[in-house]
Motif scaffolding. Sequence first.
Motif, PDB file in Angstrom:
ATOM      1  N   ASP A   1       0.896  -1.053  -0.120  1.00 19.24           N
ATOM      2  CA  ASP A   1      -0.130  -0.117   0.148  1.00 19.24           C
ATOM      3  C   ASP A   1       1.044   1.176  -0.054  1.00 19.24           C
ATOM      4  O   ASP A   1       1.920   1.315  -0.418  1.00 19.24           O
ATOM      5  N   SER A   2       0.432   2.277   0.690  1.00 19.88           N
ATOM      6  CA  SER A   2       1.283   3.542   0.405  1.00 19.88           C
ATOM      7  C   SER A   2       2.650   3.432   1.096  1.00 19.88           C
ATOM      8  O   SER A   2       3.614   4.268   0.665  1.00 19.88           O
TER       9      SER A   2
ATOM     10  N   HIS B   1       4.529   2.095  -1.632  1.00 23.17           N
ATOM     11  CA  HIS B   1       4.499   2.876  -2.679  1.00 23.17           C
ATOM     12  C   HIS B   1       4.992   4.051  -2.733  1.00 23.17           C
ATOM     13  O   HIS B   1       5.943   4.294  -3.535  1.00 23.17           O
TER      14      HIS B   1
ATOM     15  N   GLU C   1       2.946   8.005  -5.731  1.00 26.20           N
ATOM     16  CA  GLU C   1       1.501   8.513  -5.737  1.00 26.20           C
ATOM     17  C   GLU C   1       1.592  10.117  -5.876  1.00 26.20           C
ATOM     18  O   GLU C   1       2.165  10.487  -5.018  1.00 26.20           O
TER      19      GLU C   1
ATOM     20  N   TRP D   1      -8.903   4.041 -10.423  1.00 25.60           N
ATOM     21  CA  TRP D   1      -7.900   3.557 -11.204  1.00 25.60           C
ATOM     22  C   TRP D   1      -6.542   4.064 -10.387  1.00 25.60           C
ATOM     23  O   TRP D   1      -6.219   5.049  -9.978  1.00 25.60           O
ATOM     24  N   PRO D   2      -5.549   3.200 -10.158  1.00 24.90           N
ATOM     25  CA  PRO D   2      -4.187   3.363  -9.442  1.00 24.90           C
ATOM     26  C   PRO D   2      -3.781   4.832  -9.901  1.00 24.90           C
ATOM     27  O   PRO D   2      -3.343   4.985 -11.037  1.00 24.90           O
ATOM     28  N   ARG D   3      -3.234   5.507  -8.866  1.00 23.26           N
ATOM     29  CA  ARG D   3      -2.512   6.926  -9.120  1.00 23.26           C
ATOM     30  C   ARG D   3      -1.192   6.514  -8.950  1.00 23.26           C
ATOM     31  O   ARG D   3      -0.706   6.590  -7.884  1.00 23.26           O
ATOM     32  N   VAL D   4      -0.261   6.384 -10.057  1.00 21.90           N
ATOM     33  CA  VAL D   4       1.158   5.770  -9.603  1.00 21.90           C
ATOM     34  C   VAL D   4       2.068   6.347 -10.611  1.00 21.90           C
ATOM     35  O   VAL D   4       3.057   6.107 -10.989  1.00 21.90           O
TER      36      VAL D   4
ATOM     37  N   VAL E   1       0.210   0.296  -4.409  1.00 20.06           N
ATOM     38  CA  VAL E   1      -0.838   1.394  -4.756  1.00 20.06           C
ATOM     39  C   VAL E   1      -1.141   1.875  -3.163  1.00 20.06           C
ATOM     40  O   VAL E   1      -1.680   1.005  -2.470  1.00 20.06           O
TER      41      VAL E   1
ATOM     42  N   ARG F   1      -4.237   0.713  -1.157  1.00 22.39           N
ATOM     43  CA  ARG F   1      -4.787  -0.604  -1.561  1.00 22.39           C
ATOM     44  C   ARG F   1      -4.938  -1.483  -0.474  1.00 22.39           C
ATOM     45  O   ARG F   1      -4.464  -1.250   0.836  1.00 22.39           O
TER      46      ARG F   1
ATOM     47  N   HIS G   1      -8.454  -6.558  -2.135  1.00 27.57           N
ATOM     48  CA  HIS G   1      -8.357  -5.958  -3.530  1.00 27.57           C
ATOM     49  C   HIS G   1      -7.218  -6.673  -4.160  1.00 27.57           C
ATOM     50  O   HIS G   1      -7.319  -7.060  -5.475  1.00 27.57           O
TER      51      HIS G   1
END
Length: 234
Positions: A21-22, A25, A58, A80-83, A106, A109, A113
């Motif tokens: 997750d963050s 990320h 992110e 939609w993932p912000r990547v 992500v 997340r 999921h």
Amino acid sequence: MSQPTPITGHNDRNRIMVIGDSISHGREGDYTWRYRLWQWFGEQNINVGFFGPFEGTEPPPKPEPPRPPRFPGEEEEIRWPRVDGGYARDVDRKFLEGGGCRHFAVGGRQAKHVRASVRDEVKRWRPNLCVIELGFNDLALGRDKPEKVVGNIKGIVEEVQQAARENFEKEVRILVADVPRRKPYPGMGNLAERIENVDWILRKQIEGGSWGGEVRLVRLSEQYDCKSSGCDER
């Protein structure tokens, strides 16, 4: 301080996928701990490849009007993932150009999921070491019970293992991080207690051997300081 030995390739023994997750990320402008891991491998002269569908961090959220709160039991909208965010300006260019920044992490997340999509990513990228760091958002955002969170993390492990057996007939080594603590936050209720319960179950099951010999627990909660290690002060 000299730059680490650049990592520009990989071999069949060192294909790494970071799933998270963050925390894994990172936000725009961060170095990220993935970069520090890449540097460490270079300093040890260990040639690795990082794999996954994403490359960036992110980015800041785009302005949008307020959204109404969800009804009880209503699932959070999966966007939609912000990547496509960037890294710190002085990161080694070889990290960016040589594939060191690739990942499957992500911000926001949840494990449930990832469980639904990880098999396809393992089939596509063929890692033989997966690092899984998930669970906080399931507890804080999804308000899932600890047993359900652990069940979804174990489900990810099983999906990874099954994809490897079916598609390239080899075992995947898996590192599973426990859930780090965060500072108290209004409205989170007994979040700290539920995190403790998740970590206790993970320790009991993984270190007890019930998840298999290729799965190891990483006690992230003992090393991760939310005030200095995370941009969102988890």
